[in-house]
Design a protein around this motif. Structure first.
Motif, short mmCIF file in Angstrom:
data_model
loop_
_atom_site.label_atom_id
_atom_site.label_comp_id
_atom_site.label_asym_id
_atom_site.label_seq_id
_atom_site.Cartn_x
_atom_site.Cartn_y
_atom_site.Cartn_z
N LYS A 105 1.12 -1.09 0.13
CA LYS A 105 0.21 -0.38 -0.14
C LYS A 105 1.06 1.15 0.02
O LYS A 105 0.72 2.09 -0.98
N SER A 116 -2.31 0.14 -3.65
CA SER A 116 -3.02 -1.45 -3.90
C SER A 116 -2.74 -2.44 -2.35
O SER A 116 -1.02 -2.13 -2.59
N ALA A 117 -3.30 -3.28 -1.58
CA ALA A 117 -2.01 -4.24 -1.41
C ALA A 117 -2.02 -5.24 -1.76
O ALA A 117 -1.45 -6.15 -1.06
N GLY A 164 -3.65 -0.57 7.19
CA GLY A 164 -4.19 0.54 6.09
C GLY A 164 -4.30 2.24 6.44
O GLY A 164 -4.84 2.62 5.77
N SER A 176 -8.95 3.81 -3.22
CA SER A 176 -7.96 2.74 -3.36
C SER A 176 -8.80 1.94 -4.47
O SER A 176 -9.40 2.24 -5.33
#
Length: 478
Positions: A105, A116-117, A164, A176
């Motif tokens: 992230k 984005s993870a 996050g 996101s």
């Protein structure tokens, strides 16, 4: 009561014991001071992140207890050492994936997106779903639900928030880019559009008016198609109610919107026959759609630069182009300059490649003296100068005076000053077209700064008469 040997030694040696005690207290104080300074120097996360992290740790321990029981009862791990090494594999994997998701992230975050993870973010929820199975296997439906919610599910949620939340706190407007977030935003926008709520910043009254306007347009179009239908009376009553609810009778803007929508709906059949110009024919394709920018510099950057610097860049990109062409290219790039400015910037003088003056076969003769017809000049004789005496009267002074004698020679007339033989006329003065092209060239090069006749002769390699005509055309004074 026996005493400790250290106490006995301290009583027998008070000074060494006091020194050792003072040194110990000083070392303890220094360690405490270093610990406090280190704790203050650490950049701690925000309070919500710390709270989410603490809750995630507790829920992970709760999930670990379920894994411990499941390993002994269903996986056959009866050895305590084996169970201690293996029971927490899921919890450690969950924590590792959460840390990697947080790193992804932070690496992919920008001002507009929260990052984005990636794959680790997906694995967090996969591991959470797998850890729900031991909860139900160990405690049944009721107890398993409690263990699943408080253990792996809450652990996954809190780790997600703890890893996050910091980006969202720093940039609340960031979006996101994860797949669930993108799908959720798209579904939300489609639902709002379906419900007629896509246009934001409207009051509830305005939303009601817009809906009534759309309903009135629909009912009016239906009545036009079926004016005498079975439901025409009912539709007319509904149309009247919709028009009244829309406020078109008192609001000019709403009335204009109602009429425009109704006109568009009634005349929608004309779209099939509206004449349109074909985009595939009649549009010539240019040889070069956009001019080549010099050295990769964009037109906006050129327009922000100094015009003389732009001239150098264009000249570097087009080394074989003359100053007039350089000026045209600069103007095409959005930097209007003249040819004179180009010559000044390039320090090229009057021309980038000056034309050398043609060499004359023999020098032009000087202007002939004006003498009467029939007179011939004889050689000049000079009398010797008499030394001037010491200061005396002016009448006693003598001067050297040339004596010129002439005699009549009728058979050899002297040519007029303008009658110069053809062999003595420079090449640039023979067969001069009218008008003289050198006049325009000199006007472009010198402008209002009129040069002298000698400069024009040296510059263009012309004679006295033609240089005089060029100077007179430029407006110079004799």
């Amino acid at each position: 009561m026996p005493t400790h040997p250290l106490i006995t030694w301290a009583v027998d040696h008070p000074w060494p014991a006091a020194g050792i005690a003072a040194a110990g207290i000083a070392a303890l104080g220094a360690a405490l001071w270093a610990t406090v300074r280190t704790a203050r120097a650490i950049t701690w996360p925000p309070g919500p992140v710390l709270a989410a992290g603490a809750g995630a740790i507790v829920c992970t321990i709760y999930s670990g207890d379920t894994s411990w029981r499941f390993a002994g009862e269903h996986l056959g791990m009866v050895d305590t050492t084996e169970r201690a090494l293996m029971f927490g594999a899921g919890e450690l994997a969950l924590l590792a994936c959460a840390v990697m998701a947080r790193a992804n992230k932070a690496a992919t975050a920008t001002d507009a997106t929260a990052g984005s993870a990636g794959v680790p973010g997906v694995l967090v929820w996969v591991i959470t779903g797998v850890q729900v199975i031991p909860c139900y296997a160990t405690s049944g439906i009721v107890g398993g639900t409690v263990r699943a919610v408080i253990g792996p599910v809450l652990a996954g949620l809190l780790w997600h928030l703890a890893m996050g939340l910091e980006i969202r706190v720093a940039r609340p407007e960031a979006l996101s880019t994860g797949l669930p977030a993108v799908i959720g935003r798209e579904l939300r926008e489609r639902l709002l559009s379906r419900l007629g709520l896509a246009t934001r910043d409207r009051t509830a009254e305005q939303i009601t008016r817009d809906r009534a306007t759309a309903r009135a347009v629909h009912l009016a179009a239906v009545l036009e198609l079926h004016p005498d239908g079975a439901l025409s009376g009912y539709r007319r009553r509904r149309l009247a109610a919709a028009v009244a609810r829309s406020g078109a009778g008192t609001d000019g803007q709403q009335r204009h919107q109602l009429l425009q929508q109704l006109a568009a709906r009634r005349t929608s059949g004309q779209l099939a026959t509206v004449p349109l110009a074909s985009p595939w024919a009649g549009t010539p394709v240019p040889d070069e759609a956009y001019p080549r920018t010099p050295l990769g510099v964009t037109g906006a950057q050129l327009r922000a630069m100094d015009p003389l610097a732009v001239v150098h860049l264009v000249r570097d990109a087009h080394p074989a182009v003359e100053p007039a062409g350089i000026a045209a290219l600069c103007t095409e790039y959005g930097v209007p300059v003249s040819e004179t400015q180009v010559r000044v910037a390039l320090r090229a003088g009057n021309a980038l490649h000056p034309t050398p003056a043609p060499a004359l076969a023999r020098p032009l003769p000087g202007p002939a003296p004006v003498v009467p017809d029939g007179v011939r000049l004889l050689p000049v004789t000079c009398r010797p100068a008499v030394p001037r005496p010491a200061p005396a009267v002016a009448a006693a002074r003598t001067r050297t005076r040339p004596v010129v004698t002439a005699e009549y020679v009728p058979e050899h007339p002297v040519p007029a000053p303008g009658d110069v033989p053809d062999e003595d006329v420079p090449e640039g003065d023979r067969d001069v077209p009218d008008p003289d092209p050198l006049i325009e060239q000199a006007r472009d090069e010198y402008g209002t700064d009129v040069p002298g006749i000698r400069a024009l002769k040296a510059r263009y390699g012309v004679g006295q008469a033609r240089a005089q005509r060029i100077r007179d055309a430029l407006g110079g004074t004799p």
